[in-house]
Design a protein around this motif. Structure first.
Motif, PDB file in Angstrom:
ATOM      1  N   ARG A 283     -51.842 -14.472  -2.565  1.00  0.00           N
ATOM      2  CA  ARG A 283     -50.875 -15.152  -3.425  1.00  0.00           C
ATOM      3  C   ARG A 283     -50.902 -16.677  -3.214  1.00  0.00           C
ATOM      4  O   ARG A 283     -50.948 -17.449  -4.176  1.00  0.00           O
ATOM      5  CB  ARG A 283     -49.489 -14.592  -3.132  1.00  0.00           C
ATOM      6  CG  ARG A 283     -48.523 -14.869  -4.235  1.00  0.00           C
ATOM      7  CD  ARG A 283     -47.142 -14.520  -3.823  1.00  0.00           C
ATOM      8  NE  ARG A 283     -46.255 -15.325  -4.648  1.00  0.00           N
ATOM      9  CZ  ARG A 283     -45.361 -14.832  -5.444  1.00  0.00           C
ATOM     10  NH1 ARG A 283     -45.220 -13.535  -5.514  1.00  0.00           N
ATOM     11  NH2 ARG A 283     -44.602 -15.615  -6.162  1.00  0.00           N
ATOM     12  N   GLU A 284     -50.907 -17.080  -1.938  1.00  0.00           N
ATOM     13  CA  GLU A 284     -50.892 -18.512  -1.641  1.00  0.00           C
ATOM     14  C   GLU A 284     -52.189 -19.188  -2.103  1.00  0.00           C
ATOM     15  O   GLU A 284     -52.194 -20.283  -2.664  1.00  0.00           O
ATOM     16  CB  GLU A 284     -50.701 -18.708  -0.131  1.00  0.00           C
ATOM     17  CG  GLU A 284     -50.001 -20.002   0.207  1.00  0.00           C
ATOM     18  CD  GLU A 284     -49.830 -20.208   1.705  1.00  0.00           C
ATOM     19  OE1 GLU A 284     -49.848 -21.366   2.123  1.00  0.00           O
ATOM     20  OE2 GLU A 284     -49.711 -19.209   2.459  1.00  0.00           O
ATOM     21  N   GLU A 286     -54.169 -18.152  -4.477  1.00  0.00           N
ATOM     22  CA  GLU A 286     -54.183 -18.184  -5.945  1.00  0.00           C
ATOM     23  C   GLU A 286     -53.362 -19.384  -6.453  1.00  0.00           C
ATOM     24  O   GLU A 286     -53.763 -20.091  -7.378  1.00  0.00           O
ATOM     25  CB  GLU A 286     -53.570 -16.888  -6.463  1.00  0.00           C
ATOM     26  CG  GLU A 286     -53.816 -16.669  -7.948  1.00  0.00           C
ATOM     27  CD  GLU A 286     -53.229 -15.338  -8.393  1.00  0.00           C
ATOM     28  OE1 GLU A 286     -52.729 -15.275  -9.510  1.00  0.00           O
ATOM     29  OE2 GLU A 286     -53.257 -14.370  -7.589  1.00  0.00           O
ATOM     30  N   GLU A 287     -52.237 -19.634  -5.786  1.00  0.00           N
ATOM     31  CA  GLU A 287     -51.387 -20.753  -6.196  1.00  0.00           C
ATOM     32  C   GLU A 287     -52.132 -22.087  -6.016  1.00  0.00           C
ATOM     33  O   GLU A 287     -52.088 -22.964  -6.878  1.00  0.00           O
ATOM     34  CB  GLU A 287     -50.112 -20.742  -5.369  1.00  0.00           C
ATOM     35  CG  GLU A 287     -49.068 -21.675  -5.952  1.00  0.00           C
ATOM     36  CD  GLU A 287     -47.898 -21.870  -5.002  1.00  0.00           C
ATOM     37  OE1 GLU A 287     -47.409 -20.861  -4.448  1.00  0.00           O
ATOM     38  OE2 GLU A 287     -47.515 -23.052  -4.789  1.00  0.00           O
ATOM     39  N   LEU A 288     -52.868 -22.204  -4.895  1.00  0.00           N
ATOM     40  CA  LEU A 288     -53.631 -23.442  -4.655  1.00  0.00           C
ATOM     41  C   LEU A 288     -54.710 -23.619  -5.721  1.00  0.00           C
ATOM     42  O   LEU A 288     -54.956 -24.729  -6.207  1.00  0.00           O
ATOM     43  CB  LEU A 288     -54.267 -23.428  -3.262  1.00  0.00           C
ATOM     44  CG  LEU A 288     -53.300 -23.514  -2.076  1.00  0.00           C
ATOM     45  CD1 LEU A 288     -54.046 -23.328  -0.754  1.00  0.00           C
ATOM     46  CD2 LEU A 288     -52.532 -24.833  -2.077  1.00  0.00           C
ATOM     47  N   VAL A 290     -54.666 -22.386  -8.814  1.00  0.00           N
ATOM     48  CA  VAL A 290     -54.031 -22.719 -10.095  1.00  0.00           C
ATOM     49  C   VAL A 290     -53.654 -24.207 -10.112  1.00  0.00           C
ATOM     50  O   VAL A 290     -53.922 -24.927 -11.080  1.00  0.00           O
ATOM     51  CB  VAL A 290     -52.780 -21.832 -10.338  1.00  0.00           C
ATOM     52  CG1 VAL A 290     -51.957 -22.367 -11.502  1.00  0.00           C
ATOM     53  CG2 VAL A 290     -53.200 -20.391 -10.593  1.00  0.00           C
ATOM     54  N   ARG A 291     -53.088 -24.703  -9.006  1.00  0.00           N
ATOM     55  CA  ARG A 291     -52.711 -26.129  -8.961  1.00  0.00           C
ATOM     56  C   ARG A 291     -53.943 -27.027  -9.101  1.00  0.00           C
ATOM     57  O   ARG A 291     -53.896 -28.101  -9.704  1.00  0.00           O
ATOM     58  CB  ARG A 291     -51.975 -26.443  -7.647  1.00  0.00           C
ATOM     59  CG  ARG A 291     -50.531 -25.978  -7.655  1.00  0.00           C
ATOM     60  CD  ARG A 291     -49.898 -26.074  -6.280  1.00  0.00           C
ATOM     61  NE  ARG A 291     -49.830 -27.433  -5.772  1.00  0.00           N
ATOM     62  CZ  ARG A 291     -49.572 -27.728  -4.494  1.00  0.00           C
ATOM     63  NH1 ARG A 291     -49.371 -26.767  -3.616  1.00  0.00           N
ATOM     64  NH2 ARG A 291     -49.504 -28.973  -4.113  1.00  0.00           N
ATOM     65  N   ASP A 331     -51.940 -29.652   1.113  1.00  0.00           N
ATOM     66  CA  ASP A 331     -51.613 -28.222   1.212  1.00  0.00           C
ATOM     67  C   ASP A 331     -52.885 -27.391   1.430  1.00  0.00           C
ATOM     68  O   ASP A 331     -52.892 -26.430   2.200  1.00  0.00           O
ATOM     69  CB  ASP A 331     -50.882 -27.748  -0.053  1.00  0.00           C
ATOM     70  CG  ASP A 331     -49.457 -28.305  -0.114  1.00  0.00           C
ATOM     71  OD1 ASP A 331     -48.974 -28.810   0.924  1.00  0.00           O
ATOM     72  OD2 ASP A 331     -48.850 -28.265  -1.194  1.00  0.00           O
TER      73      ASP A 331
END
Ligand SMILES: Cc1cc2nc3c(=O)[nH]c(=O)nc-3n(C[C@H](O)[C@H](O)[C@H](O)COP(=O)(O)OP(=O)(O)OC[C@H]3O[C@@H](n4cnc5c(N)ncnc54)[C@H](O)[C@@H]3O)c2cc1C
Length: 381
Positions: A283-284, A286-288, A290-291, A331
Motif C-alpha cells: 500500500r505504501e 503504491e502510494e509513492l 502514484v505520487r 519519503d
C-alpha cells in the motif's frame, strides 16, 4: 551561436528535438562517468563536470530556453524539460554552469548593462566561467532582506565586507553574485544592491563546508574588503531586492523538477524490483508510485502553461512543484532506508542523506508554503 545548433529554417518538432538530443547524449556522455562514477577521484569527477559544460555548448544544448539574440538556443521550456529528462536517463554529468545559466543569464538580460552582457554571457554559455550565488548569510536565510554584507562606496566602486554561507559551487566558481547593503539608513528592501564579484579578487576567501553525506557541495565565502568596480553593480543602487526576487522565481522553474522526477522514478523502480512483492509494504509503495506519476503529470501541465502563458499563472503553478518533489523524494528515501534490501544499503544511505537538503535550498518548504498561501490562495498574512 553554438557550433552545432539546429539551423534549419523549419521549426523543429519536439519529437525531432528529443531524437536529436538523445542521439547526441548517447555519444557525448563519457563512458567513464556512466560506468565508473563511484570510483572517480574528486579531481577526475570535477574535470569531467567542467568539460561537460563545454560539450553542451559545442553540441548546441547550452541555454536551451535562453533567447538566441543573447547566445542561447531560443527554444522553450518543453525542450528544456525533455533535455533534462533524457540527460538524467543517459546518466549525464551535472555540470557546474547551472547557476550561471538559470540565474545569472536571465538576470543580466533583464537588469544588466550592455557591457555586463557582452562581458559575462558568452563565457558563461560556453561553459568557460562558473558562477555561484551569494545570498544566504549565517544570520540571514529565509529572512533574506536581513543580509548584513556591506558594500561601502570608494573611488570608482565599492569595498565588500561580510560573510556568505551555503555557497554552492564556490570552490569551482570564477564569479559570484552578491546581495549587499549599500545604504544602511534606507528603509528595508530599498537598502540593497546586487554585485558581480570576481572570486579571485583580493579579499575573497572560500572555506569548504562538509555535508552530512560526506561530500562538500558548498562553502562559506568571506569578503574582507574585496574591491568591486562600479561597472559590476547590476541595476541601480537600491535595486537589489527587486533583482533578487525576480531571480528567485527563475530558481524555482520547471526544468529541475524534470531531472528530479527521473531520479525519484528510478528510486521507486528500485524499490518495486527489490521489495515490490511484500504485501505488508504494497500500500505504501503504491502510494509513492502514484505520487511520482502525479508529479510527472503536474510537470506536463506546467510545460503546457509555459507554452500558453509564461506569466503569472505559470509561476503560481511552478511554486508548488518544489514542495511536491522534495517531500516525495524524502519519503521515498526514508522508505528505502527502512525497507530496502541490505545489498542496496549504501545507495539508500547516500540518497537519504542527500535528500535532507532539498526541502531547504531555493527557499525552505515552509517559506514556499507561506508564498503559496498568501499569493496563490490569497490567505491573510
Ligand atoms: C544544499 C543547499 C544549497 C544551498 N545553496 C545556496 C547558494 O548557493 N547560495 C545561497 O545564497 N544560499 C544557498 N543555500 C541556503 C538556503 O537558501 C538557506 O539555507 C535557506 O534559505 C534557509 O535559510 P537558513 O538556512 O538561514 O534557515 P532559517 O531561515 O534560519 O530557517 C530555519 C527554519 O525556520 C523556518 N522559518 C524561517 N522563517 C519562517 C517563516 N517566516 N515562516 C515559517 N517558517 C520559517 C525555516 O523554514 C526553517 O525550517 C543552500 C542551502 C542548501 C541546503
Amino acid at each position: 551561436m553554438s557550433e552545432s545548433s539546429n539551423t534549419t529554417s523549419e521549426p523543429e518538432t519536439i519529437e525531432a528535438f528529443a531524437r536529436r538530443a538523445d542521439a547526441w547524449l548517447q555519444e557525448a556522455v563519457p563512458a567513464v562517468w556512466r560506468e565508473n562514477r563511484g570510483a572517480l577521484s574528486g579531481t577526475e569527477s570535477d574535470a569531467i563536470r567542467r568539460e561537460w559544460d563545454r560539450q553542451l555548448w559545442r553540441g548546441g544544448f547550452a541555454g536551451i530556453p535562453f533567447p538566441r539574440e543573447f547566445g542561447g538556443q531560443g527554444l522553450g521550456l518543453a525542450e528544456d524539460v525533455v533535455f533534462h529528462i533524457l540527460a538524467a536517463k543517459a546518466q549525464a554529468p551535472d555540470g557546474f554552469s547551472r547557476v550561471g545559466k538559470t540565474l545569472v543569464a536571465p538576470m543580466l538580460v533583464r537588469s544588466g548593462s550592455e557591457v555586463q552582457r557582452e562581458r559575462y554571457l558568452p563565457p558563461l554559455l560556453r561553459g568557460e566561467e562558473v558562477w555561484c550565488q551569494g545570498f544566504s548569510e549565517p544570520d540571514a536565510g529565509s529572512d533574506l532582506a536581513g543580509v548584513r554584507t556591506r558594500a561601502r562606496r570608494v573611488k570608482d566602486g565599492y569595498r565588500l565586507t561580510g560573510r556568505k554561507t551555503w555557497t554552492t559551487f564556490a570552490q569551482h566558481a570564477d564569479f559570484i553574485f552578491v546581495l549587499a547593503v549599500t545604504d544602511p539608513a534606507a528603509p528595508r528592501y530599498r537598502n540593497l544592491s546586487m554585485f558581480l564579484v570576481d572570486m579571485r579578487a583580493e579579499g575573497v576567501v572560500v572555506e569548504d563546508i562538509r555535508q552530512i553525506s560526506g561530500v562538500a557541495h558548498f562553502a562559506e565565502t568571506q569578503f574582507e574588503g574585496a574591491f568591486v568596480p562600479e561597472s559590476d553593480r547590476v541595476g541601480g543602487e537600491g535595486d537589489g531586492w527587486r533583482i533578487a526576487m525576480e531571480l528567485l522565481s527563475d530558481e524555482r522553474g520547471g526544468s529541475e523538477t524534470a531531472a528530479r522526477y527521473v531520479e525519484i522514478r528510478s528510486d521507486v523502480d528500485l524499490l518495486l524490483e527489490s521489495v515490490g512483492d511484500r504485501s505488508d509494504l504494497a500500500r505504501e509503495l503504491e502510494e509513492l508510485e502514484v505520487r511520482t506519476e502525479v508529479l510527472r503529470w503536474q510537470l506536463g501541465k506546467v510545460v503546457d502553461l509555459d507554452d500558453r502563458d509564461p506569466g503569472e499563472e505559470y509561476w503560481r503553478a511552478v511554486s508548488t512543484l518544489k514542495v511536491q518533489w522534495s517531500e516525495l523524494w524524502q519519503d521515498v528515501t526514508r522508505f528505502g532506508v527502512e525497507h530496502g534490501l541490505p545489498d542496496h544499503r549504501d545507495h539508500w544511505r547516500y540518497q537519504y542523506l542527500e535528500s535532507r537538503a532539498v526541502s531547504i535550498f531555493s527557499g525552505t518548504n515552509e517559506i514556499q508554503r507561506n508564498i503559496i498561501s498568501e499569493r496563490i490562495l490569497g490567505l491573510p498574512r
